[in-house]
Structures are given as structure tokens and as C-alpha cells.
Write a protein that holds these residues in place. Sequence first.
Motif, PDB file in Angstrom:
ATOM      1  N   MET A  82       0.857  -1.188   0.000  1.00 40.59           N
ATOM      2  CA  MET A  82       0.000   0.000   0.000  1.00 40.59           C
ATOM      3  C   MET A  82       0.888   1.230   0.000  1.00 40.59           C
ATOM      4  SD  MET A  82      -3.295  -0.479   0.002  1.00 40.59           S
ATOM      5  CE  MET A  82      -3.944   1.043   0.653  1.00 40.59           C
ATOM      6  N   LEU A  83       0.525   2.175  -0.847  1.00 34.37           N
ATOM      7  CA  LEU A  83       1.204   3.459  -0.860  1.00 34.37           C
ATOM      8  C   LEU A  83       0.516   4.322   0.192  1.00 34.37           C
ATOM      9  CD1 LEU A  83       3.437   4.931  -2.322  1.00 34.37           C
ATOM     10  CD2 LEU A  83       1.828   5.458  -4.156  1.00 34.37           C
ATOM     11  N   LEU A  84       1.249   4.658   1.248  1.00 36.50           N
ATOM     12  CA  LEU A  84       0.654   5.428   2.350  1.00 36.50           C
ATOM     13  C   LEU A  84       0.934   6.906   2.103  1.00 36.50           C
ATOM     14  CD1 LEU A  84       1.575   3.134   5.382  1.00 36.50           C
ATOM     15  CD2 LEU A  84      -0.377   3.004   3.810  1.00 36.50           C
ATOM     16  N   HIS A  85      -0.098   7.608   1.674  1.00 33.67           N
ATOM     17  CA  HIS A  85       0.043   9.022   1.335  1.00 33.67           C
ATOM     18  C   HIS A  85      -0.046   9.874   2.591  1.00 33.67           C
ATOM     19  CE1 HIS A  85      -0.030   8.571  -3.021  1.00 33.67           C
ATOM     20  NE2 HIS A  85      -0.929   7.627  -2.849  1.00 33.67           N
ATOM     21  N   PRO A  86       0.576  11.064   2.551  1.00 34.08           N
ATOM     22  CA  PRO A  86       0.439  11.958   3.697  1.00 34.08           C
ATOM     23  C   PRO A  86      -1.039  12.268   3.956  1.00 34.08           C
ATOM     24  CG  PRO A  86       1.602  13.050   1.866  1.00 34.08           C
ATOM     25  CD  PRO A  86       1.460  11.612   1.517  1.00 34.08           C
ATOM     26  N   ARG A  87      -1.401  12.319   5.243  1.00 38.43           N
ATOM     27  CA  ARG A  87      -2.755  12.612   5.744  1.00 38.43           C
ATOM     28  C   ARG A  87      -3.690  11.413   5.642  1.00 38.43           C
ATOM     29  NH1 ARG A  87      -4.350  17.432   2.245  1.00 38.43           N
ATOM     30  NH2 ARG A  87      -6.369  16.876   3.170  1.00 38.43           N
ATOM     31  N   SER A  88      -3.166  10.243   5.234  1.00 41.80           N
ATOM     32  CA  SER A  88      -4.029   9.064   5.128  1.00 41.80           C
ATOM     33  C   SER A  88      -4.073   8.303   6.451  1.00 41.80           C
ATOM     34  CB  SER A  88      -3.513   8.128   4.031  1.00 41.80           C
ATOM     35  OG  SER A  88      -2.304   7.511   4.440  1.00 41.80           O
ATOM     36  N   LEU A  89      -5.079   7.435   6.526  1.00 41.45           N
ATOM     37  CA  LEU A  89      -5.224   6.508   7.653  1.00 41.45           C
ATOM     38  C   LEU A  89      -5.280   5.090   7.100  1.00 41.45           C
ATOM     39  CD1 LEU A  89      -6.096   5.536  10.548  1.00 41.45           C
ATOM     40  CD2 LEU A  89      -8.452   6.024   9.838  1.00 41.45           C
ATOM     41  N   LEU A  90      -4.459   4.216   7.662  1.00 46.63           N
ATOM     42  CA  LEU A  90      -4.514   2.792   7.332  1.00 46.63           C
ATOM     43  C   LEU A  90      -4.910   2.057   8.605  1.00 46.63           C
ATOM     44  CD1 LEU A  90      -3.702   0.691   4.997  1.00 46.63           C
ATOM     45  CD2 LEU A  90      -1.698   0.287   6.418  1.00 46.63           C
ATOM     46  N   VAL A  91      -5.936   1.210   8.498  1.00 42.94           N
ATOM     47  CA  VAL A  91      -6.364   0.442   9.671  1.00 42.94           C
ATOM     48  C   VAL A  91      -6.040  -1.023   9.428  1.00 42.94           C
ATOM     49  CG1 VAL A  91      -8.298  -0.162  11.166  1.00 42.94           C
ATOM     50  CG2 VAL A  91      -8.238   2.089  10.096  1.00 42.94           C
TER      51      VAL A  91
END
Length: 211
Positions: free
Chosen positions: A140-149
Motif C-alpha cells: 500500500m502506498l501510504l500518502h500523507p494525511r491518510s489513515l490505514l487500519v
Amino acid sequence: MKPFQHETLPGMQYYAHFVTAAQQQHLLHHINSHPAAWKRLNNRTLQNWGGLPHIKGMLQTPLPPFLLPLVTQLTDARVFATPPNHVLINRYLPGQGIHPHVDGPAYKPVAAIISLQAPILMHFYHTTQHGAVGQRAASMLLHPRSLLVLSQHVYHHMFHAIAETTVDHIDQLVLNATPDQIATTIPRQERTSLTVRTSCRTIPNMLGRKR
Ligand SMILES: O=C(O)CCC(=O)C(=O)O
Ligand SMILES: [Fe+2]
């Protein structure tokens, strides 16, 4: 709050815009104003808030006020049934990362990862029959301001990692890549994340009390 519509791993949800630009600035300002809280590891630096988790129980300390709105936001969004009590802040410079691991039984099995500053690629791996790191299943590309649960299957049965690299390579296994991103690279820049969790067993702080 609507999770992204891409194919996903069981127990994983991704929200592209969980915190506002203003919240990101506010969080970074407070994180950066606690220079003494940073603990330097080989491959990243971290700040630990809420107490030191341990399988036998965490000596709980209150979260600092600057983290409380985020805790409330996550609880209001039903990511957590009750307010989480622990926040680990990780900062990665280009070339840094985190080895494949599972978050394990010291926490309740829900991890909320908020990403700030720059994108970074997180990899997910199957577990072998012997409990070791197996094949990469997805990224997963974790972009700034994102949330991964991360919860359920992905929490209990898959490893996650961030490679110690200066460039992330976007391939077919990156679930949230756009078609034109496949086979491109993203140079690393400083990235900060907040991993919000609930420590399973907490011991109220009784420092100073005779045992
Ligand atoms: O920095 C991240 O996005 C991941 C951190 C992580 O996996 C952890 O704190 O357990
Ligand atoms: Fe983790």
C-alpha cells in the motif's frame, strides 16, 4: 467516512484524507517540539506516548494533550470502540524502514496508522506454516494525511514492513496505485507516522508507591 474502493486485504482499510492539512501541521509542530522524546534506533527514530507496552502489562501514562483530538476522531469514526491509549510516532529518513513484523498480543488487534509528510510504501507478507515471513502478498502506498487500519486477518496473520531504501518501486502488487503509477518509482523523503493502538493490559501508574 468511506474507505477506498480498491481491492484490499481482509481486515485492512485505507482512507486517503483522514487528517486535514492544518491538522498535519499542528501534529508535526507538536511532535517537533518534543526533541527529547525521540529515541534513535538503527533504522528509524521514535517517540512513545502512553506508556511502555509489555506483554505483562503497560505502565500507563496519560497521552499528551496534542494527541487527544486524534484519539477522539478515531473513536468517533468507529475505528476503535473505546479510546485508544497508546501512540507510537515513527520518523523515517530516506534509507530507513521497519523490518517485517506483526504488532502482536501486547495490543488489542486494531492498529491505526496516520501518515504525515511524504508517501511511503508499506509491504504485506503471508506467514509461512512455521510462522516466518512468507511471500509478499500486497503493498500500500501510504500518502500523507491518510489513515490505514489493520485488524483481523491482516493484524493477526500477515507481516508488514517498510523497506530500508531511498526509492520505492511501484508494482502490480500495490493495491492503491493508479494505472499510470505502475512501474514508476517514488524517491523517499522524510516521513512521520503515528501508530495508534490500545495496550491490552495496563497497570495504573503507581510510581512512588512501595511494592
Ligand atoms: O510507520 C509505519 O507506518 C508503521 C509502523 C509500525 O508498523 C508499527 O509501529 O508497528
Ligand atoms: Fe507494525
